[in-house]
Design an enzyme around this catalytic site. Structure first.
Site, PDB file in Angstrom:
ATOM      1  N   ARG A   1     -10.595  12.327  -1.910  1.00  0.00           N
ATOM      2  CA  ARG A   1      -9.501  13.055  -1.247  1.00  0.00           C
ATOM      3  C   ARG A   1      -9.321  12.683   0.221  1.00  0.00           C
ATOM      4  NH1 ARG A   1     -11.939  17.244  -4.232  1.00  0.00           N
ATOM      5  NH2 ARG A   1     -10.868  17.525  -6.222  1.00  0.00           N
TER       6      ARG A   1
ATOM      7  N   LYS B   1       2.242   4.623   6.370  1.00  0.00           N
ATOM      8  CA  LYS B   1       2.847   4.523   5.036  1.00  0.00           C
ATOM      9  C   LYS B   1       1.949   3.640   4.186  1.00  0.00           C
ATOM     10  CE  LYS B   1       7.794   5.202   5.582  1.00  0.00           C
ATOM     11  NZ  LYS B   1       9.116   4.560   5.484  1.00  0.00           N
TER      12      LYS B   1
ATOM     13  N   GLU C   1      11.171  -8.209  10.832  1.00  0.00           N
ATOM     14  CA  GLU C   1      10.890  -6.825  11.253  1.00  0.00           C
ATOM     15  C   GLU C   1      10.935  -6.712  12.789  1.00  0.00           C
ATOM     16  OE1 GLU C   1      10.862  -4.560   8.995  1.00  0.00           O
ATOM     17  OE2 GLU C   1       9.733  -5.183   7.211  1.00  0.00           O
TER      18      GLU C   1
ATOM     19  N   LYS D   1       7.713   1.211  17.176  1.00  0.00           N
ATOM     20  CA  LYS D   1       7.248   1.853  15.941  1.00  0.00           C
ATOM     21  C   LYS D   1       6.474   3.129  16.258  1.00  0.00           C
ATOM     22  CE  LYS D   1       6.114   1.882  11.420  1.00  0.00           C
ATOM     23  NZ  LYS D   1       5.834   1.117  10.230  1.00  0.00           N
TER      24      LYS D   1
ATOM     25  N   GLU E   1       9.172  10.871   7.921  1.00  0.00           N
ATOM     26  CA  GLU E   1      10.519  10.387   7.620  1.00  0.00           C
ATOM     27  C   GLU E   1      11.484  11.493   7.184  1.00  0.00           C
ATOM     28  OE1 GLU E   1      10.648   6.386   5.953  1.00  0.00           O
ATOM     29  OE2 GLU E   1      12.448   6.958   4.843  1.00  0.00           O
TER      30      GLU E   1
ATOM     31  N   ARG F   1      12.818   8.203  11.375  1.00  0.00           N
ATOM     32  CA  ARG F   1      11.982   7.126  10.831  1.00  0.00           C
ATOM     33  C   ARG F   1      12.714   6.301   9.768  1.00  0.00           C
ATOM     34  NH1 ARG F   1       5.535   6.970   9.337  1.00  0.00           N
ATOM     35  NH2 ARG F   1       5.590   4.798   8.669  1.00  0.00           N
TER      36      ARG F   1
ATOM     37  N   ASN G   1      14.258   1.418   8.193  1.00  0.00           N
ATOM     38  CA  ASN G   1      14.529   0.749   6.917  1.00  0.00           C
ATOM     39  C   ASN G   1      15.847  -0.001   6.914  1.00  0.00           C
ATOM     40  OD1 ASN G   1      12.186   1.434   5.433  1.00  0.00           O
ATOM     41  ND2 ASN G   1      12.922   3.531   5.356  1.00  0.00           N
TER      42      ASN G   1
ATOM     43  N   HIS H   1      16.492  -2.582   4.265  1.00  0.00           N
ATOM     44  CA  HIS H   1      15.439  -2.479   3.253  1.00  0.00           C
ATOM     45  C   HIS H   1      15.963  -2.031   1.883  1.00  0.00           C
ATOM     46  CE1 HIS H   1      12.851  -3.037   6.678  1.00  0.00           C
ATOM     47  NE2 HIS H   1      11.752  -2.833   5.999  1.00  0.00           N
TER      48      HIS H   1
ATOM     49  N   HIS I   1      14.909  -4.299  -0.862  1.00  0.00           N
ATOM     50  CA  HIS I   1      14.039  -3.893  -1.982  1.00  0.00           C
ATOM     51  C   HIS I   1      14.687  -4.262  -3.321  1.00  0.00           C
ATOM     52  CE1 HIS I   1      11.656  -0.680   0.489  1.00  0.00           C
ATOM     53  NE2 HIS I   1      11.283  -1.906   0.751  1.00  0.00           N
TER      54      HIS I   1
ATOM     55  N   HIS J   1       8.790 -10.156   1.615  1.00  0.00           N
ATOM     56  CA  HIS J   1       9.424  -8.901   2.038  1.00  0.00           C
ATOM     57  C   HIS J   1      10.365  -9.136   3.235  1.00  0.00           C
ATOM     58  CE1 HIS J   1       9.837  -4.638   2.897  1.00  0.00           C
ATOM     59  NE2 HIS J   1       9.456  -4.855   4.142  1.00  0.00           N
TER      60      HIS J   1
HETATM   61  P1  NAD Z   1       1.047 -10.139   2.670  1.00  0.00           P
HETATM   62  O1  NAD Z   1       0.080  -9.075   2.907  1.00  0.00           O
HETATM   63  O2  NAD Z   1       1.290 -10.563   1.258  1.00  0.00           O
HETATM   64  O3  NAD Z   1       0.606 -11.417   3.523  1.00  0.00           O
HETATM   65  C1  NAD Z   1       1.380 -12.575   3.444  1.00  0.00           C
HETATM   66  C2  NAD Z   1       0.538 -13.794   3.029  1.00  0.00           C
HETATM   67  O4  NAD Z   1      -0.212 -14.249   4.143  1.00  0.00           O
HETATM   68  C3  NAD Z   1      -0.454 -13.510   1.929  1.00  0.00           C
HETATM   69  O5  NAD Z   1      -0.588 -14.632   1.109  1.00  0.00           O
HETATM   70  C4  NAD Z   1      -1.746 -13.269   2.726  1.00  0.00           C
HETATM   71  O6  NAD Z   1      -2.899 -13.470   1.955  1.00  0.00           O
HETATM   72  C5  NAD Z   1      -1.596 -14.289   3.805  1.00  0.00           C
HETATM   73  N1  NAD Z   1      -2.304 -14.045   5.038  1.00  0.00           N
HETATM   74  C6  NAD Z   1      -2.514 -12.849   5.648  1.00  0.00           C
HETATM   75  N2  NAD Z   1      -3.048 -13.040   6.844  1.00  0.00           N
HETATM   76  C7  NAD Z   1      -3.226 -14.368   7.001  1.00  0.00           C
HETATM   77  C8  NAD Z   1      -3.721 -15.179   8.040  1.00  0.00           C
HETATM   78  N3  NAD Z   1      -4.108 -14.656   9.185  1.00  0.00           N
HETATM   79  N4  NAD Z   1      -3.771 -16.500   7.839  1.00  0.00           N
HETATM   80  C9  NAD Z   1      -3.333 -17.065   6.689  1.00  0.00           C
HETATM   81  N5  NAD Z   1      -2.802 -16.344   5.686  1.00  0.00           N
HETATM   82  C10 NAD Z   1      -2.752 -15.009   5.854  1.00  0.00           C
HETATM   83  O7  NAD Z   1       2.490  -9.795   3.274  1.00  0.00           O
HETATM   84  P2  NAD Z   1       2.948  -9.121   4.656  1.00  0.00           P
HETATM   85  O8  NAD Z   1       4.210  -9.790   5.006  1.00  0.00           O
HETATM   86  O9  NAD Z   1       1.871  -9.048   5.641  1.00  0.00           O
HETATM   87  O10 NAD Z   1       3.261  -7.621   4.210  1.00  0.00           O
HETATM   88  C11 NAD Z   1       4.254  -7.343   3.265  1.00  0.00           C
HETATM   89  C12 NAD Z   1       3.940  -6.034   2.608  1.00  0.00           C
HETATM   90  O11 NAD Z   1       3.937  -5.007   3.608  1.00  0.00           O
HETATM   91  C13 NAD Z   1       4.916  -5.615   1.560  1.00  0.00           C
HETATM   92  O12 NAD Z   1       4.221  -5.140   0.437  1.00  0.00           O
HETATM   93  C14 NAD Z   1       5.688  -4.499   2.215  1.00  0.00           C
HETATM   94  O13 NAD Z   1       6.169  -3.566   1.291  1.00  0.00           O
HETATM   95  C15 NAD Z   1       4.674  -3.908   3.105  1.00  0.00           C
HETATM   96  N6  NAD Z   1       5.219  -3.199   4.268  1.00  0.00           N
HETATM   97  C16 NAD Z   1       4.720  -1.973   4.518  1.00  0.00           C
HETATM   98  C17 NAD Z   1       5.163  -1.280   5.615  1.00  0.00           C
HETATM   99  C18 NAD Z   1       4.563   0.050   5.954  1.00  0.00           C
HETATM  100  O14 NAD Z   1       5.068   0.733   6.836  1.00  0.00           O
HETATM  101  N7  NAD Z   1       3.484   0.421   5.313  1.00  0.00           N
HETATM  102  C19 NAD Z   1       6.126  -1.833   6.465  1.00  0.00           C
HETATM  103  C20 NAD Z   1       6.608  -3.096   6.180  1.00  0.00           C
HETATM  104  C21 NAD Z   1       6.147  -3.779   5.066  1.00  0.00           C
HETATM  105  N1  GLY Z   2       8.350   0.250   7.633  1.00  0.00           N
HETATM  106  C1  GLY Z   2       9.079   1.461   7.664  1.00  0.00           C
HETATM  107  C2  GLY Z   2       8.280   2.626   8.096  1.00  0.00           C
HETATM  108  O1  GLY Z   2       7.121   2.520   8.420  1.00  0.00           O
HETATM  109  O2  GLY Z   2       8.790   3.715   8.116  1.00  0.00           O
END
Ligand code: NAD
Ligand code: GLY
Length: 360
Positions: free
Chosen positions: A120, A142, A184, A226, A236, A240, A244, A247, A251, A264
């Site tokens: 939890r 998130k 972003e 942010k 949100e 917030r 998006n 997005h 999406h 993404h």
């Molecule tokens: P990712 O985590 O898939 O990383 C991208 C690629 O780079 C992967 O292959 C990873 O293994 C590689 N990688 C990571 N760090 C590296 C490094 N230092 N050197 C070499 N390779 C490296 O993708 P991302 O773009 O980081 O994140 C996208 C995800 O984040 C999506 O799932 C999206 O929905 C999510 N997201 C979440 C939020 C939130 O607020 N939580 C906001 C935006 C996006």
């Molecule tokens: N990436 C959108 C949020 O964190 O709200």
């Protein structure tokens, strides 16, 4: 090193941004409840950075366990999430053990969700290693996994106790991933920071060329934006949602093509062009503004046209969006350059026309 604060009262936390931070165990230690850490990483990031992080912690007397997940958005699912729980249980991790997510947004979102659920809730630290995760996903709490019917549909709001963004990790990041992160970064300028937008129009090429000073500044400015938004609207209920921009369309692209086909950030760029097109059709921004946005994304080497999924498919996929209320689609649009608004009254015919106009 720059340190920003996410002002959430008792749950406030620092974002450290700088070089060589993976070795700064001294920054991590004050945030541990006990001398136990469970690290979640993936098959790409693990071989690059796991041992450095682990060695520092072990050297400071912290007992570590780790799980290395398969790489990629296609693995942001229940099965992979379960591997984190398997490790936590097999290693007899306790509620006071700190989970550290070392990787990009996929690892951060899944690690955070696991931390929210395990016994939890266990303490959680984000160590983002992509530009996208350093400017966006590691901040704000998130967490989620995907469902075949919709992206990030299963998750929780769960804040980390610290974010450690080591800019040096970007040295190994592929160019395509750096570009995805820039989507972003540009977003913050478009939705709420016209001064930053102007800076980006001058300096974008430095970011693409990985100029360290420019990257550090852009990461800090993005995180500042942010952090302000999250502090004002953690779950949100209002502002917030403006984060998006692009997005909802994006999406639809990600889900429609199958997770992992487009990155993404790439989907967000093409989706933002659809939002800009619709804003123009509503008379809020002019064609010259749309062209300015397109030029920025093109300089960042991001797609400015969506894939031809068919307008009906886009609309169907967009109907699963988390911003849908009482069945009504609400979109983040640009009231002017540097100011986004939430809008639920765009005519369906105009939404369809904007999608059609921005597909190739
Ligand atoms: P990712 O985590 O898939 O990383 C991208 C690629 O780079 C992967 O292959 C990873 O293994 C590689 N990688 C990571 N760090 C590296 C490094 N230092 N050197 C070499 N390779 C490296 O993708 P991302 O773009 O980081 O994140 C996208 C995800 O984040 C999506 O799932 C999206 O929905 C999510 N997201 C979440 C939020 C939130 O607020 N939580 C906001 C935006 C996006
Ligand atoms: N990436 C959108 C949020 O964190 O709200």
């Amino acid at each position: 090193m720059q340190t920003l604060n996410v002002a959430l009262g008792e749950r406030a936390y620092p974002i450290h941004i700088g070089r060589g931070l993976l070795g700064r165990t001294d920054l991590i230690l004050p945030h541990l409840k006990t001398r136990r850490v469970a690290i979640v990483t993936n098959a790409v990031v693990g071989p690059l950075y796991l041992e450095r992080l682990r060695a520092g912690l072990e050297g400071a007397g912290v007992r570590t366990a780790a799980v290395v997940l398969p790489d990629g958005e296609a693995h942001k699912d229940w099965e992979t999430l379960n591997r984190i729980f398997d490790m936590l249980l097999a290693e007899r991790c306790e509620r006071s053990t700190t989970l550290v997510a070392l990787g990009g947004g996929v690892v951060g979102d899944m690690g955070g969700f696991a931390a929210a659920c395990y016994q939890r809730g266990m303490p959680f630290i984000q160590v983002p290693t992509t530009l996208l995760s350093q400017v966006d996903s590691s901040v704000g709490g998130k967490t989620a996994i995907n469902h075949p019917l919709g992206k990030n549909m299963i998750g929780a709001f769960y804040q980390p106790s610290m974010v450690l963004a080591d800019i040096d990790t970007l040295d190994t990041l592929p160019d395509r991933e750096l570009s995805a992160g820039l989507a972003e970064v540009i977003k913050y300028g478009l939705i709420r920071d016209p001064e930053f937008l102007a800076w980006l129009e001058v300096n974008l090429d430095r970011l693409v060329a990985r100029d360290t000073d420019a990257l550090a500044w852009a990461i800090e400015r993005s995180c500042r934006n942010k952090a302000e938004v999250v502090a004002a609207d953690e779950t949100e209920q209002g502002e917030r949602a403006l984060l998006n921009l692009g997005h909802t369309f994006g999406h639809a692209i990600e889900t429609g093509l199958g997770y992992g086909e487009w990155l993404h950030g790439e989907a967000v760029a093409a989706g933002t062009m659809m939002a800009a097109e619709l804003s123009c059709r509503l008379g809020w921004i002019d064609a010259a503004a749309v062209a300015r946005i397109e030029a920025l994304f093109e300089r960042a080497r991001l797609p400015v046209w969506g894939p031809r999924l068919g307008v009906e498919r886009y609309v169907e996929l967009m109907s699963h969006d988390k911003k849908v209320e009482a069945g009504k689609l609400r979109l983040v649009l640009l009231r002017e350059m540097g100011r986004a608004v939430m809008h639920g009254e765009a005519p369906a015919s105009e939404i369809a026309a904007a999608i059609e106009a921005r597909c190739r």
